[in-house]
Write a protein that holds these residues in place. Structure first.
Motif, PDB file in Angstrom:
ATOM      1  N   LEU A  10     -85.212  36.631  43.234  1.00 59.95           N
ATOM      2  CA  LEU A  10     -84.093  35.778  42.828  1.00 59.95           C
ATOM      3  C   LEU A  10     -83.166  36.497  41.853  1.00 59.95           C
ATOM      4  O   LEU A  10     -82.576  35.873  40.981  1.00 59.95           O
ATOM      5  N   SER A  11     -83.028  37.807  42.003  1.00 64.62           N
ATOM      6  CA  SER A  11     -82.111  38.540  41.127  1.00 64.62           C
ATOM      7  C   SER A  11     -80.676  38.037  41.308  1.00 64.62           C
ATOM      8  O   SER A  11     -79.852  38.147  40.416  1.00 64.62           O
ATOM      9  N   GLU A  12     -80.402  37.457  42.470  1.00 63.90           N
ATOM     10  CA  GLU A  12     -79.129  36.795  42.758  1.00 63.90           C
ATOM     11  C   GLU A  12     -79.447  35.420  43.348  1.00 63.90           C
ATOM     12  O   GLU A  12     -80.545  35.198  43.844  1.00 63.90           O
ATOM     13  N   VAL A  13     -78.495  34.516  43.299  1.00 61.19           N
ATOM     14  CA  VAL A  13     -78.689  33.189  43.894  1.00 61.19           C
ATOM     15  C   VAL A  13     -78.965  33.364  45.384  1.00 61.19           C
ATOM     16  O   VAL A  13     -78.291  34.137  46.067  1.00 61.19           O
ATOM     17  N   LYS A  14     -79.968  32.662  45.878  1.00 61.94           N
ATOM     18  CA  LYS A  14     -80.293  32.687  47.310  1.00 61.94           C
ATOM     19  C   LYS A  14     -79.767  31.413  47.949  1.00 61.94           C
ATOM     20  O   LYS A  14     -80.038  30.309  47.471  1.00 61.94           O
ATOM     21  N   ALA A  15     -79.010  31.557  49.016  1.00 64.48           N
ATOM     22  CA  ALA A  15     -78.489  30.413  49.759  1.00 64.48           C
ATOM     23  C   ALA A  15     -78.778  30.648  51.240  1.00 64.48           C
ATOM     24  O   ALA A  15     -78.535  31.742  51.756  1.00 64.48           O
ATOM     25  N   TYR A  16     -79.333  29.644  51.888  1.00 60.93           N
ATOM     26  CA  TYR A  16     -79.652  29.777  53.306  1.00 60.93           C
ATOM     27  C   TYR A  16     -79.728  28.391  53.930  1.00 60.93           C
ATOM     28  O   TYR A  16     -79.675  27.381  53.237  1.00 60.93           O
ATOM     29  N   GLU A  17     -79.859  28.367  55.261  1.00 54.63           N
ATOM     30  CA  GLU A  17     -79.974  27.112  55.988  1.00 54.63           C
ATOM     31  C   GLU A  17     -81.351  27.009  56.619  1.00 54.63           C
ATOM     32  O   GLU A  17     -81.923  28.023  57.030  1.00 54.63           O
ATOM     33  N   TYR A  25     -80.081  21.828  57.015  1.00 54.07           N
ATOM     34  CA  TYR A  25     -79.908  21.631  55.578  1.00 54.07           C
ATOM     35  C   TYR A  25     -79.544  22.953  54.913  1.00 54.07           C
ATOM     36  O   TYR A  25     -80.019  24.008  55.330  1.00 54.07           O
ATOM     37  N   GLN A  26     -78.733  22.887  53.909  1.00 52.96           N
ATOM     38  CA  GLN A  26     -78.368  24.060  53.126  1.00 52.96           C
ATOM     39  C   GLN A  26     -79.213  24.049  51.860  1.00 52.96           C
ATOM     40  O   GLN A  26     -79.311  23.032  51.178  1.00 52.96           O
ATOM     41  N   VAL A  27     -79.819  25.189  51.564  1.00 54.02           N
ATOM     42  CA  VAL A  27     -80.718  25.322  50.427  1.00 54.02           C
ATOM     43  C   VAL A  27     -80.174  26.409  49.506  1.00 54.02           C
ATOM     44  O   VAL A  27     -79.731  27.461  49.968  1.00 54.02           O
ATOM     45  N   GLU A  28     -80.214  26.149  48.214  1.00 55.97           N
ATOM     46  CA  GLU A  28     -79.794  27.135  47.219  1.00 55.97           C
ATOM     47  C   GLU A  28     -80.874  27.210  46.147  1.00 55.97           C
ATOM     48  O   GLU A  28     -81.346  26.179  45.657  1.00 55.97           O
ATOM     49  N   VAL A  29     -81.291  28.429  45.815  1.00 56.91           N
ATOM     50  CA  VAL A  29     -82.332  28.647  44.818  1.00 56.91           C
ATOM     51  C   VAL A  29     -81.793  29.616  43.784  1.00 56.91           C
ATOM     52  O   VAL A  29     -81.253  30.668  44.138  1.00 56.91           O
ATOM     53  N   ASP A  47     -77.140  18.335  53.103  1.00 58.69           N
ATOM     54  CA  ASP A  47     -77.008  18.364  54.565  1.00 58.69           C
ATOM     55  C   ASP A  47     -75.645  18.856  55.038  1.00 58.69           C
ATOM     56  O   ASP A  47     -75.324  18.772  56.211  1.00 58.69           O
ATOM     57  N   GLY A  48     -74.837  19.348  54.120  1.00 60.60           N
ATOM     58  CA  GLY A  48     -73.529  19.881  54.489  1.00 60.60           C
ATOM     59  C   GLY A  48     -72.429  18.843  54.502  1.00 60.60           C
ATOM     60  O   GLY A  48     -71.256  19.190  54.637  1.00 60.60           O
ATOM     61  N   SER A  53     -72.859  17.620  49.497  1.00 60.06           N
ATOM     62  CA  SER A  53     -72.588  18.967  49.004  1.00 60.06           C
ATOM     63  C   SER A  53     -71.978  18.948  47.602  1.00 60.06           C
ATOM     64  O   SER A  53     -72.103  19.919  46.860  1.00 60.06           O
ATOM     65  N   ILE A  54     -71.350  17.852  47.217  1.00 63.26           N
ATOM     66  CA  ILE A  54     -70.815  17.732  45.858  1.00 63.26           C
ATOM     67  C   ILE A  54     -71.952  17.475  44.873  1.00 63.26           C
ATOM     68  O   ILE A  54     -71.973  18.005  43.771  1.00 63.26           O
ATOM     69  N   SER A  55     -72.911  16.652  45.279  1.00 61.25           N
ATOM     70  CA  SER A  55     -74.042  16.313  44.420  1.00 61.25           C
ATOM     71  C   SER A  55     -75.341  16.442  45.218  1.00 61.25           C
ATOM     72  O   SER A  55     -75.915  15.435  45.657  1.00 61.25           O
ATOM     73  N   PRO A  56     -75.836  17.678  45.417  1.00 64.29           N
ATOM     74  CA  PRO A  56     -77.043  17.873  46.231  1.00 64.29           C
ATOM     75  C   PRO A  56     -78.297  17.366  45.524  1.00 64.29           C
ATOM     76  O   PRO A  56     -78.309  17.168  44.309  1.00 64.29           O
ATOM     77  N   GLU A  57     -79.336  17.140  46.307  1.00 63.22           N
ATOM     78  CA  GLU A  57     -80.649  16.817  45.739  1.00 63.22           C
ATOM     79  C   GLU A  57     -81.150  18.086  45.057  1.00 63.22           C
ATOM     80  O   GLU A  57     -81.096  19.167  45.636  1.00 63.22           O
ATOM     81  N   THR A  58     -81.618  17.963  43.826  1.00 67.49           N
ATOM     82  CA  THR A  58     -82.094  19.133  43.096  1.00 67.49           C
ATOM     83  C   THR A  58     -83.458  18.868  42.479  1.00 67.49           C
ATOM     84  O   THR A  58     -83.837  17.726  42.218  1.00 67.49           O
TER      85      THR A  58
END
Length: 72
Positions: A10-17, A25-29, A47-48, A53-58
């Motif tokens: 996680l040296s950089e933000v990870k974003a994937y589907e 679903y779009q995931v960001e870690v 879910d895109g 996408s403005i207020s994702p589940e975290t």
């Protein structure tokens, strides 16, 4: 996953589907904090759609770093 591996991955933000039950679903870690004793990680999922996408589940979690070995 050990903290040292978590930090390197996680040296950089990870974003994937991901796909689950035929929905995408779009995931960001990302790392929120990296202290001497722990790493604080956040995972966000949406879910895109515009509202999600403005207020994702975290969720966030803390990975405690191992203490150093005592001196021999």
């Amino acid at each position: 996953m050990p903290c040292d591996r978590l930090l390197s991955e996680l040296s950089e933000v990870k974003a994937y589907e991901v796909e689950y039950e035929s929905r995408t679903y779009q995931v960001e870690v990302e790392i929120l904090e990296n202290t001497a004793t722990y790493v604080h990680v956040m995972v966000g999922v949406d879910d895109g759609s515009l509202p999600a996408s403005i207020s994702p589940e975290t969720h966030s979690f803390i990975c405690r770093k191992p203490r150093g070995r005592p001196s021999d």
